[in-house]
Design a protein around this motif. Structure first.
Motif, short mmCIF file in Angstrom:
data_model
loop_
_atom_site.label_atom_id
_atom_site.label_comp_id
_atom_site.label_asym_id
_atom_site.label_seq_id
_atom_site.Cartn_x
_atom_site.Cartn_y
_atom_site.Cartn_z
N LEU A 128 2.96 11.39 -4.39
CA LEU A 128 1.73 10.76 -3.89
C LEU A 128 0.99 11.67 -2.92
O LEU A 128 -0.23 11.72 -2.90
N PHE B 63 -0.82 14.16 -4.95
CA PHE B 63 -1.95 13.54 -5.64
C PHE B 63 -3.17 13.41 -4.72
O PHE B 63 -4.29 13.78 -5.08
N LEU C 116 8.88 9.87 -4.90
CA LEU C 116 7.55 9.26 -5.06
C LEU C 116 6.63 9.67 -3.91
O LEU C 116 5.45 9.94 -4.11
N ILE D 11 2.60 2.14 -4.33
CA ILE D 11 1.94 3.42 -4.01
C ILE D 11 1.35 3.39 -2.60
O ILE D 11 1.57 4.31 -1.80
#
Lengths: 120, 120, 120, 120
Positions: free
Chosen positions: A12, A15, A8, A73
């Protein structure tokens, strides 16, 4: 790589990078954003009884799921920014908590450990 | 089991059970506790400049690490209580975010997607 | 009656009563609602620099004004529920703060009073 | 001057000035501090039942009183910084709320106005 959180973290990072958003992601700002998301989660529960909060309708639960995701997140992003390992941090905290709240002494009580006599 | 979050989930369940604390852990209460912990994290940063927040002293960083752990702990506990999978939730949210914030359109801007014209 | 806060208290009591909302207004719920509103305020500032936060556009400022109002509303409602006087509370806190943060010692520093040596 | 809030505003301005703390008091920082204080308030209630939250012991109530004071203090400071009038803001918000939540339609329901049919 077997770790959920590591994959993850990478997703992230990509992103934010693709959007040139890293400039906004100071630890201070990420901590504020995390708090804001935590409150958006709380908003779903604020007028419910505790019992109602255990029995959410499916559409409400789907909204809550996305709030949890937002918190996770920002938590991962902040940990990465500070070069901290969330799993190691939780392990460390659980050791401290086990010492602060010995099962035999605190069973069934929600009092903060600071409220226990004979403790610092 | 290869999953970080699943092993932590089990450890937290055991911790609460040994203390008979599950009775306090309604989703409503856990959401409140999570918000409180997020603010304790923010407190470390509130009077710092963004730049200072990037360069924490080691002792401050150690405190921040434990705040991150607290947030992760309540997040896992709440997800478990609601029978939600945090990794699946984040995956779902990232798909939605990629649609809401197309890299080409939002590059370098912190505006909320709702502020973009031609969007719902 | 000369007091701002007393007249607002009465207006808010009437508002909740007319809607039969008093049943939701336990101190616990009001404290959660207040926190949620505070975060909605913070959301307006989270990605701004401190300097930008001093120079809000008029439409943004109008939104922020309503967030401040929400916080004030829940604060008054909670104080009333607990039979506390906000003005007296602030007066009391200012006396404590003056003792905790003597002007001569803390000038220009944002450190928490607990971080000062020779203090409890 | 008959206004509670105006006198408090002046007292807070003097307090910050004497400590040269105005440099830290950007709207962004004050909004963060306000959120942190709101969560400190919520912390007192997080594990209580709603009923327990209505019946605080005197020492707990005294702590809660000071948390309310902290929130009021930052709220006044922020309003002053943004040149906003809290009483006018609340008046404005109450007019909007009366329109959004007509007593006849929302009586006894905690649903957000957005959840009502036939409303924007």
């Amino acid at each position: 790589m077997n770790s959920d959180l590591q994959s993850l973290t990478q997703a992230l990072r990509d992103f934010a990078k693709a959007r040139d958003w890293e400039q906004f992601h100071s630890p201070k700002n990420l901590a504020a954003a995390l708090t804001v998301e935590a409150s958006e989660l709380l908003e779903h529960f604020q007028w419910l009884t505790e019992e109602q909060s255990c029995n959410l309708a499916p559409d409400k639960l789907a909204e809550v799921e996305l709030e949890l995701a937002d918190i996770q997140i920002y938590l991962i992003s902040l940990a990465e920014k500070l070069k901290l390992d969330l799993v190691a941090a939780v392990d460390k905290k659980l050791v401290l908590n086990a010492r602060k709240y010995p099962a035999d002494e605190v069973r069934g009580s929600s009092k903060k450990y600071t409220e226990y006599k004979n403790r610092t």
